[in-house]
Scaffold this motif. Structure first.
Motif, PDB file in Angstrom:
ATOM      1  N   GLY A  42      -7.634   5.356  -0.360  1.00  0.00           N
ATOM      2  CA  GLY A  42      -6.210   5.370  -0.681  1.00  0.00           C
ATOM      3  C   GLY A  42      -5.850   5.763  -2.087  1.00  0.00           C
TER       4      GLY A  42
ATOM      5  N   GLY B 264      -2.647   4.259  -0.240  1.00  0.00           N
ATOM      6  CA  GLY B 264      -2.461   4.382   1.202  1.00  0.00           C
ATOM      7  C   GLY B 264      -1.406   5.417   1.532  1.00  0.00           C
TER       8      GLY B 264
ATOM      9  N   HIS C 251       0.809  -1.229   0.000  1.00  0.00           N
ATOM     10  CA  HIS C 251       0.000   0.000   0.000  1.00  0.00           C
ATOM     11  C   HIS C 251       0.841   1.277   0.000  1.00  0.00           C
ATOM     12  CE1 HIS C 251      -4.033  -1.603   0.105  1.00  0.00           C
ATOM     13  NE2 HIS C 251      -3.662  -2.501   1.018  1.00  0.00           N
TER      14      HIS C 251
ATOM     15  N   ARG D 207      -4.409   4.704   4.720  1.00  0.00           N
ATOM     16  CA  ARG D 207      -5.735   4.424   4.168  1.00  0.00           C
ATOM     17  C   ARG D 207      -6.831   4.700   5.170  1.00  0.00           C
ATOM     18  NH1 ARG D 207      -7.359  -1.088   2.245  1.00  0.00           N
ATOM     19  NH2 ARG D 207      -9.343   0.014   2.396  1.00  0.00           N
TER      20      ARG D 207
END
Length: 241
Positions: A89, A41, A11, A240
């Motif tokens: 995100g 994220g 992420h 996120r």
């Protein structure tokens, strides 16, 4: 022969990826299996994809497709706006790719197009981002999006974790493979920050997108190494939603 190492959902957290590589002492002898969700994220999604592309030339790697990777690919190639993706995100990824040279963008699109939906090794161990729904296994899965969207496999494993294999109610899906390694459903949602086994399913998404560390695990020994919690690596960001 080196180790087989599986890496959870990154992420956009390049700093965490670099940390776990160092702490696990990753070498070119190791097989690296990435479970997907490389973007969305933290602020370094572009740098994460760059890193993964560079690893292809120096390491033996398997790159699986995550749902966030697919959503990002749709935005890159179709300018497809998805408010839910942006909220969870996607906006951080768009910011990371702002004003990047188009030749890099084309290389990244090619990388995303060539992600694998699953990997099945010669020991009948399955690696997939989310799961599958067909009781005959991944080769018979008609809905390919399930490989990176399904949550029923993990929910089934959790519900069956105290059942013996020979029980009549033991799920058929879980009998197909020696072990299954997944990401997708962050363990931080149930207050767990280490890889967790339910039945024969190992969840390696330890919640790096949120408040927990990124994890890399040796699939044979189950030894694992973790980064610092992502908020400490990106103190001016929130990750996120």
């Amino acid at each position: 022969m080196g180790r087989t190492l599986v890496i959870g959902d990154i992420h956009g957290g390049l700093k965490a990826l670099d940390q776990v590589f160092e702490r696990a002492n990753v070498t070119t002898d190791d097989l690296l299996i990435f479970l997907g969700d490389y973007v969305d994220g933290w602020s370094q999604s572009f740098e994460v994809i760059n890193k993964l592309i560079s690893l292809k030339s120096s390491h033996d790697c398997i790159f699986l497709r995550g749902n966030h990777d697919e959503l990002f690919y749709d935005w890159l190639t179709k300018s497809k706006d998805n408010p839910n993706w942006l909220f969870h995100g996607g906006q951080a990824t768009i910011n990371s790719y702002k004003d990047r040279p188009y030749n890099f963008i084309k290389i990244h699109i090619h990388f995303l197009e060539n992600l694998e939906n699953y990997y099945l090794d010669n020991q009948n161990r399955l690696f997939v981002h989310a799961g599958f729904t067909n009781v005959r296994g991944v080769e018979d899965e008609h809905f390919t999006k399930m490989f990176y969207w399904d949550r029923s496999l993990w929910e089934t494993a959790l519900a069956s974790r105290n059942l013996p294999l020979e029980d009549d109610f033991y799920p058929e899906r879980l009998k197909l493979y020696k072990e299954i390694f997944i990401g997708h459903t962050a363990l931080s949602k149930i207050n767990i920050n280490q890889p967790y086994q339910a039945a024969n399913v190992w969840n390696v998404d330890t919640g790096a997108a949120f408040i927990n560390p990124l994890t890399i695990m040796d699939v044979d020994t189950k030894a694992f190494w973790q980064s610092d919690p992502l908020p400490s690596l990106y103190p001016n960001e929130k990750g996120r939603n």
